[in-house]
Design an enzyme around this catalytic site. Structure first.
Site, PDB file in Angstrom:
ATOM      1  N   ASP A 248       0.725  -0.994  -0.011  1.00 26.18           N
ATOM      2  CA  ASP A 248      -0.036  -0.036   0.105  1.00 26.18           C
ATOM      3  C   ASP A 248       0.733   1.433   0.096  1.00 26.18           C
ATOM      4  OD1 ASP A 248      -2.842  -0.622   2.131  1.00 26.18           O
ATOM      5  OD2 ASP A 248      -2.404  -1.224   0.149  1.00 26.18           O
ATOM      6  N   LYS A 270      -3.491   3.019  -2.487  1.00 29.91           N
ATOM      7  CA  LYS A 270      -4.950   3.730  -3.003  1.00 29.91           C
ATOM      8  C   LYS A 270      -4.470   5.119  -2.329  1.00 29.91           C
ATOM      9  CE  LYS A 270      -7.801   0.042  -1.756  1.00 29.91           C
ATOM     10  NZ  LYS A 270      -7.337  -0.737  -0.264  1.00 29.91           N
ATOM     11  N   MET A 383      -8.529   8.680   8.926  1.00 28.77           N
ATOM     12  CA  MET A 383      -8.835   8.906   7.456  1.00 28.77           C
ATOM     13  C   MET A 383      -9.626  10.493   7.833  1.00 28.77           C
ATOM     14  SD  MET A 383      -9.679   5.452   5.701  1.00 28.77           S
ATOM     15  CE  MET A 383     -10.353   4.889   7.128  1.00 28.77           C
TER      16      MET A 383
HETATM   17  N1  SAH Z   1      -4.870  -0.385   8.547  1.00 29.92           N
HETATM   18  C1  SAH Z   1      -4.371   1.034   9.224  1.00 29.92           C
HETATM   19  C2  SAH Z   1      -5.275   1.929   8.880  1.00 29.92           C
HETATM   20  C3  SAH Z   1      -5.531   2.140   7.260  1.00 29.92           C
HETATM   21  S1  SAH Z   1      -6.563   3.538   7.206  1.00 29.92           S
HETATM   22  C4  SAH Z   1      -3.937   0.741  10.668  1.00 29.92           C
HETATM   23  O1  SAH Z   1      -4.219  -0.062  11.330  1.00 29.92           O
HETATM   24  O2  SAH Z   1      -3.283   1.815  11.176  1.00 29.92           O
HETATM   25  C5  SAH Z   1      -5.545   4.624   6.862  1.00 29.92           C
HETATM   26  C6  SAH Z   1      -5.482   5.975   7.901  1.00 29.92           C
HETATM   27  O3  SAH Z   1      -4.906   5.448   8.975  1.00 29.92           O
HETATM   28  C7  SAH Z   1      -4.819   7.222   7.493  1.00 29.92           C
HETATM   29  O4  SAH Z   1      -5.652   8.039   6.850  1.00 29.92           O
HETATM   30  C8  SAH Z   1      -4.445   7.870   8.853  1.00 29.92           C
HETATM   31  O5  SAH Z   1      -5.758   8.405   9.439  1.00 29.92           O
HETATM   32  C9  SAH Z   1      -4.018   6.654   9.745  1.00 29.92           C
HETATM   33  N2  SAH Z   1      -2.479   6.329   9.656  1.00 29.92           N
HETATM   34  C10 SAH Z   1      -1.909   5.232   9.120  1.00 29.92           C
HETATM   35  N3  SAH Z   1      -0.646   5.321   9.437  1.00 29.92           N
HETATM   36  C11 SAH Z   1      -0.470   6.467  10.092  1.00 29.92           C
HETATM   37  C12 SAH Z   1       0.845   7.490  10.419  1.00 29.92           C
HETATM   38  N4  SAH Z   1       1.830   6.655  10.555  1.00 29.92           N
HETATM   39  N5  SAH Z   1       0.547   8.341  11.262  1.00 29.92           N
HETATM   40  C13 SAH Z   1      -0.675   9.000  11.332  1.00 29.92           C
HETATM   41  N6  SAH Z   1      -1.995   8.467  10.735  1.00 29.92           N
HETATM   42  C14 SAH Z   1      -1.519   7.251  10.267  1.00 29.92           C
END
Ligand code: SAH
Length: 464
Positions: A248, A270, A383
Site C-alpha cells: 500500500d 490507494k 482518515m
Molecule cells: N490499517 C491501518 C489503517 C488504514 S486507514 C492501521 O491499522 O493503522 C489509513 C489511515 O490510518 C490514515 O488516513 C491515517 O489516518 C491513519 N494512519 C496510518 N498510518 C499513520 C501514520 N503513520 N501516522 C498517522 N496516521 C496514520
C-alpha cells in the site's frame, strides 16, 4: 579455535556444583534442564537451589568442599566467590581428567558455558571463548529474534519422517534437496503457524509423490504505522521469504526494503478518491498469484483488520480455497499515541477508546455522533483529515465541549512525525495553518493534555 563446541548428554549423569549462591543456582538450573543429577556442596544452600537438587534426584552436602566430592561426577562446576577454593576445585578436576568449569575464570576452565538459544531439540550455542561473554549474549539476542519460538518443532517434524525420507532417497544430495525444500516452503510455514497435523499431511503427500500441485499461500501482514522497528518477528520472517509483495501507499519504504531482495513488488496503493487499483482487482490478483504457487505477502499499513479491508481480502481467498495467514500489526492509533506521548486511556481521563473512520461518504454525517460525545471516552479518527471540519462541528453540536483537547499526528512513528495539539474548536484551523497532510491521525479527548504534562517532545521516543 580456542574451544571445540560439543553438546554434552547429561541425562542421568552426576554433576558436582561447588557453591550454594545465586551463580550456583543459575548453572544448576541449566544442568537440571539437561537432565543432570545434581550434587551440590556448600555450607549454605538457598531454598530454590534446594528444591532443584531435590527434583533432579541429587544430593546436597552442607559443608565445605573435599576432593572426594568429585567421585562419580562427569562434570564439575566451581561457583563460589572464594578464588583459592575455585582454583583448588579446578586443579583437582584436571588431575582426574574430568571437565571443569569455573564461573568467571576462563583460565581455570577446561569447558565453558556458551550463550544458548533453546528451540529444543534445536539448540544454538554461541561462545567468545570467554573473552567477551556480553558479545556472545548480544549475538544470542539477535538469534532469538530471528528464530520463531516454534522453530524447534521443525526438527521434531523432521525426526518423525527421517526414516521414510532416508529410504526414499538413499542419495545424500537428493535427501538434502528434499529437506531444504521442506524447511523453506509451505510445509514449514504450516508447522510454524502451529498447524502441525496439516504440515504432517503435506509432508506425507510429498513423500508419497502425491504432493498437490504447489499452491501458494497469502500472508496478510500488518506492517505497523511506519517505524520499521515496530514490525513483528513474524511479519519480518514472512516478508523475507515472500516471492511477491503487494503493498500500500501507507507502507514506509524502509519497511519495503526489508522484504526479500528478489521478491516482485507490486504497488496497489490507494490514494483518496482515486483508487489506484480497485479492491476487487487486488483480491483477484492475490488469488491468481497464489494459484501460481507463489508465496504472496500482502503488506498493509498498521493492522490488516483495522480499517485495512483485510476482511474482504481473506473472504475472497477463503472462497477460492487459498491458504492464508493474518499477521497483526501495530495500528496507527497505538503507534502514534505512543510516539506522541498520549496514553489512549487513563484512569482519570478516559475509560474507553474508540477507533472511528473519518472517511465520510459523500460528505454525509452518518457517524453515531450521540455515542461519541461522552467525555470519558477517547476518540481516534482514521482518515479524518478531509472530513475534519464536519467531525469537529458535529461533535460540538451533539454535546462534546468545544474546548475538548485534540491532537493531529502526521506520519506518526516516522522521522517526519509532526504533532499539533489544540481543541475541537480550533483543530481544522491548525490543519490549514500548518499544512497538515495525510496520513494523519486525529485523537480527541482529555488524554491529549497528558502530552504536555509528560513534557513530551518530538524524538522523546528515540532518546528512551
Ligand atoms: N490499517 C491501518 C489503517 C488504514 S486507514 C492501521 O491499522 O493503522 C489509513 C489511515 O490510518 C490514515 O488516513 C491515517 O489516518 C491513519 N494512519 C496510518 N498510518 C499513520 C501514520 N503513520 N501516522 C498517522 N496516521 C496514520
Amino acid at each position: 579455535m580456542e574451544f571445540l563446541p560439543l553438546f554434552h548428554n547429561l541425562r542421568g549423569a552426576r554433576v558436582l556444583v561447588v557453591g550454594g549462591g545465586e551463580i550456583a543456582l543459575r548453572k544448576s538450573r541449566l544442568l537440571a534442564d539437561a537432565g543432570a543429577v545434581l550434587r551440590v556442596v556448600a555450607p549454605q544452600i538457598g531454598a530454590e537451589l534446594h528444591e532443584l537438587i531435590d527434583s533432579s534426584g541429587g544430593e546436597e552436602l552442607l559443608r565445605g568442599y573435599s576432593e572426594a566430592d568429585l567421585d562419580g561426577c562427569v562434570l564439575i562446576i566451581a561457583a563460589t566467590d572464594d578464588e583459592p577454593l575455585n582454583a583448588q576445585v579446578s586443579a583437582d578436576a584436571r588431575q582426574r581428567g574430568v571437565p571443569v568449569n569455573v564461573v568467571d575464570a576462563p583460565a581455570l576452565c577446561s569447558v565453558i558455558f556458551p550463550a544458548i538459544v533453546d528451540r529444543s531439540p534445536l539448540v544454538i550455542a554461541v561462545s567468545s571463548g570467554g573473552d567477551a561473554p556480553v558479545l556472545a549474549r548480544l549475538i544470542r539476542a539477535k538469534m532469538e529474534s530471528w528464530l520463531p519460538p516454534t522453530y524447534g518443532h521443525l526438527a521434531g517434524l523432521a525426526a518423525r519422517f527421517r526414516h521414510q525420507v532416508k529410504n526414499l532417497f538413499p542419495n545424500v544430495q537428493q535427501r538434502r534437496a528434499f529437506w531444504e525444500e521442506v524447511f523453506q516452503g509451505p510445509i514449514a510455514d504450516r508447522q510454524l503457524a502451529g498447524q502441525g497435523a496439516e504440515a504432517e499431511r503435506l509432508l506425507q503427500a510429498k513423500i508419497d509423490g502425491q504432493a498437490p500441485a504447489a499452491t501458494g499461500e497469502v500472508y496478510l501482514v500488518g506492517a505497523g504505522p511506519g517505524d520499521p522497528d515496530l514490525l513483528t518477528f513474524k511479519a519480518l520472517r514472512l516478508m523475507q521469504q515472500a516471492d511477491v509483495v503487494l503493498y500500500d501507499r501507507l507502507v514506509a519504504p524502509a519497511i519495503l526494503e526489508l522484504c526479500r531482495r528478489d521478491a516482485d513488488r507490486i504497488y496497489v496503493g490507494k490514494q483518496r478518491a482515486d483508487h489506484a487499483v480497485p479492491q476487487d482487482q487486488i483480491n483477484q490478483q492475490l488469488v491468481a498469484l497464489a494459484r501460481q504457487g507463489k508465496r504472496v505477502v500482502r503488506l498493509k499499513g498498521g493492522d490488516p483488520f483495522i480499517f485495512g479491508r483485510g476482511g474482504e481480502e481473506i473472504e475472497e481467498l477463503a472462497a477460492h480455497g487459498i491458504p492464508f495467514q493474518v499477521v497483526p500489526g501495530i495500528t496507527a492509533a497505538s503507534g502514534c499515541a505512543a510516539y506522541a506521548g498520549i496514553p489512549l486511556t487513563h484512569r482519570d481521563y478516559a475509560q474507553s477508546v474508540r477507533f472511528v473512520t473519518g472517511h465520510l461518504k459523500n460528505n454525509t454525517t452518518d457517524l453515531p455522533w450521540k455515542d461519541l460525545v461522552s467525555p470519558a471516552q477517547t476518540l481516534v479518527f482514521y482518515m479524518g483529515l478531509i472530513g475534519l471540519p464536519i467531525i469537529c462541528s458535529e461533535l460540538i453540536r451533539h454535546g462534546r465541549a468545544a474546548d475538548t483537547p485534540a491532537a493531529l499526528i502526521q506520519q506518526g512513528t516516522t522521522s517526519n512525525q509532526r504533532v499539533f495539539t489544540g481543541t475541537l474548536a480550533n483543530l481544522p484551523q491548525l490543519v490549514a495553518e500548518h499544512e497538515v497532510h495525510a496520513p494523519t491521525l486525529v485523537i480527541v479527548g482529555e488524554v491529549v493534555t497528558l502530552r504536555d504534562k509528560l513534557k513530551w517532545f518530538e524524538g522523546a521516543q528515540a532518546s528512551i
